[in-house]
Write an enzyme that holds these catalytic residues in place. Structure first.
Site, mmCIF file in Angstrom:
data_model
loop_
_atom_site.group_PDB
_atom_site.id
_atom_site.type_symbol
_atom_site.label_atom_id
_atom_site.label_comp_id
_atom_site.label_asym_id
_atom_site.label_seq_id
_atom_site.Cartn_x
_atom_site.Cartn_y
_atom_site.Cartn_z
ATOM 1 N N CYS A 73 0.822 -1.217 0.000
ATOM 2 C CA CYS A 73 0.000 0.000 0.000
ATOM 3 C C CYS A 73 0.846 1.253 0.000
ATOM 4 O O CYS A 73 0.497 2.259 -0.613
ATOM 5 C CB CYS A 73 -0.892 0.035 1.240
ATOM 6 S SG CYS A 73 -2.084 -1.294 1.296
ATOM 7 N N CYS B 44 9.282 6.237 34.025
ATOM 8 C CA CYS B 44 9.218 7.469 34.813
ATOM 9 C C CYS B 44 8.181 7.339 35.926
ATOM 10 O O CYS B 44 8.428 7.721 37.068
ATOM 11 C CB CYS B 44 8.847 8.661 33.917
ATOM 12 S SG CYS B 44 10.251 9.415 33.087
#
Lengths: 284, 109, 138
Positions: A103, A245
């Protein structure tokens, strides 16, 4: 106890001497392959202008040798994964007999895509990250298994798609249908969590440029993701970093691909609107 | 054969006779040092690239012995003299017996 | 914990023992140097070792060795569990006796480069590289 004392003792002088010298973001310009000029510092986008004047790429907060590693596609070990992804790109996978190339032709045809992700997908009725879109293509257009969100194969593909947008300014939409997701992300960014009661802003907005133990705090921008980290010698995903984090604040962390992290990624990406896409970048 | 091992080299396409050129090489390899332990506490055995050579038209440029202290994705940069048109041959030797090779042609004008 | 004088002395001895450990690796390093040079004298100049003063991360530290007229350069990391890092042998088509690579350093330590010259003499260069434990993200 003894080891802790020695480590602290050894680090003590380092913290104090390094603090002043490395406090500022480094003055330097990034041109990759003597060709791609990167904008690594620019005015903060309007939605951020009351909090920051200038936004800076994480590149400015790393040491000399680390910065140099990103300036050349050969020196940048992240690019070896981009090459692997180029092979994957042309490989037919799944029940439909398609490859990405069927594609999308060449990877270069996706220039500009990375810069606007995460973005609202009308048909799906949600904000999508690049990883989500890749898996959507795989499942629905290729009849293939989805890839693990933070796994090596997926991140190599994200690195490939990022690499063809390098130098282009990050420009994610924060209004229209994406707005409520953006607001969710903003709230997450400023909410303190965990036993350490830290929000993203506490480090990355209030204290960037300072040392946290032996680490030079950046503004927490994500224009350079996926990141080849010297620490684990592999590409790291945005959501993997977010997860780390949050875990570091000693909170229950969210899952990669979760709505919370999708919202947070949209918000954090918007804080970097104007910086160049750098992915794959090299960091510590 | 270790998984996903992929060499790449950077060599200029042309040079003048006798010129010194810079060559960079990288090979994606985990370089398992033998120091790490798995989740059960057992040592993960060493499995590294232990030697790298670069030859030009059969003559040696450099021969490197690698130890576990070389980082994952071993990187080398060095200089070679190019006496004439020919081909650089790069070879990496793995602990497990595999040999990875790649070559690059260069023309002397 | 109450810091009595006894406790401080015990901790101090403990610290000395802990600091003593790198000396064991140093001994291994010394043996390797001895084996490479055959006990010969090493000149202070003749080989250059370039390494960062503070390594951004101990897992990937860029270094460069350079010794004009060398046939071989051996690199050791004296503080690593096993000191050998790499040995570069230069062939007839080496344009310069220079090589760059990226290495792993287990902690702050001395990195040593010993060059064996074509005339059989030796030269040595040492560089102390600081390796830090990171903060939050490290």
């Amino acid at each position: 106890m003894i080891r802790k004392m020695i480590t602290v003792g050894a680090l003590g002088p380092l913290l104090f001497t390094a603090g002043a010298a490395l406090a500022e973001a480094v003055e330097d310009t990034l041109v990759v392959n003597e060709d791609i000029e990167m904008t690594t510092r620019t005015d903060a986008p309007e939605h951020l202008s009351d909090a920051l004047d200038e936004i800076m790429s994480g590149w400015h907060f790393r040491g000399t040798e680390t910065r140099a590693m990103q300036a050349d596609d050969f020196d940048n070990p992240g690019m070896i994964f981009v090459e692997q992804a180029r092979d994957d790109w042309s490989e037919v996978v799944g029940t439909e007999g398609n490859s990405c190339a069927s594609c999308h032709d060449e990877p270069e045809s996706l220039a500009g895509v990375r810069a606007v992700y995460p973005k609202w997908n009308e048909a799906a009725g949600e904000v999508r990250t690049l990883e989500m879109q890749v898996n959507d293509c795989r499942e629905n257009r290729m009849g293939a298994e989805p890839l693990k969100y933070t796994g090596g194969t997926m991140q190599a593909m994200i690195a490939l798609i990022s690499s063809v947008s390098r130098g282009m300014p990050v420009n994610v939409a924060i209004d229209g249908p994406a707005e409520s997701t953006w607001e969710d992300g903003k709230e997450l960014y400023y909410t303190r969590t965990g036993q350490l009661e830290l929000s993203c802003a506490n480090c990355h907005e209030d204290n960037y440029g300072r040392m946290i133990r032996a680490d030079h705090l950046s503004q927490g921008q994500i224009n350079g993701f996926p990141v080849y980290r010297l620490k684990n010698t592999k590409l790291n995903a945005v959501h993997a970093r977010f997860k780390g984090c949050v875990r570091d604040t000693r909170a229950e962390t969210y899952k990669p691909g979760s709505p919370e992290f999708v919202a947070l990624e949209l918000y954090v990406a918007s804080r970097g609107n104007g910086l160049s896409v750098e992915g794959p970048s090299v960091r510590n | 054969m270790a998984k996903g091992v992929r060499p790449r080299v950077k060599v200029p396409k042309t040079a003048s006779a006798g010129e010194a050129i810079t060559i960079k090489t990288l090979i994606s390899h985990k370089m398992e040092s033998g120091q790490r332990k798995d989740s059960d506490g057992n040592k993960i055995p060493r499995s590294i690239i232990n030697r790298f050579t670069c030859d030009f038209n059969g003559e040696n440029v450099i021969d490197v012995t690698l130890e576990p202290a070389i980082s994952t994705n071993p990187f080398f940069e060095f200089e070679a003299t190019v006496p004439e048109t020919g081909e650089f041959q790069f070879t990496w030797y793995d602990d497990d017996g595999s040999v990875y090779e790649t070559s690059k042609k260069i023309s002397v004008e | 914990m109450e810091l009595t004088r006894r406790k401080v002395m015990i901790m101090g001895t403990g610290a000395m023992v802990a600091f003593g450990l790198p000396m064991a690796a140093n001994a291994a390093g010394e043996d390797l140097i001895e084996a490479f040079t055959g006990g010969a004298e090493m000149a202070e100049s003749g080989v250059t070792l370039t390494a960062p003063e503070i390594a951004e991360n101990g897992n990937t530290v860029p270094i460069e060795v350079d010794a004009d007229g060398a046939s071989e350069i051996m690199v050791l990391a004296l503080g690593n569990p096993t000191p050998p890092v790499a040995t570069f042998k230069f062939g007839p088509l080496a344009a310069s006796h220079t090589a760059s690579t990226r290495i792993r350093l287990a902690g702050t330590q001395d990195v040593v480069a010993i060059a064996k010259m074509k005339d059989g003499s030796f030269a040595k260069a040492t560089k102390t590289v600081k390796v830090t434990i990171g903060g939050c993200g490290g």
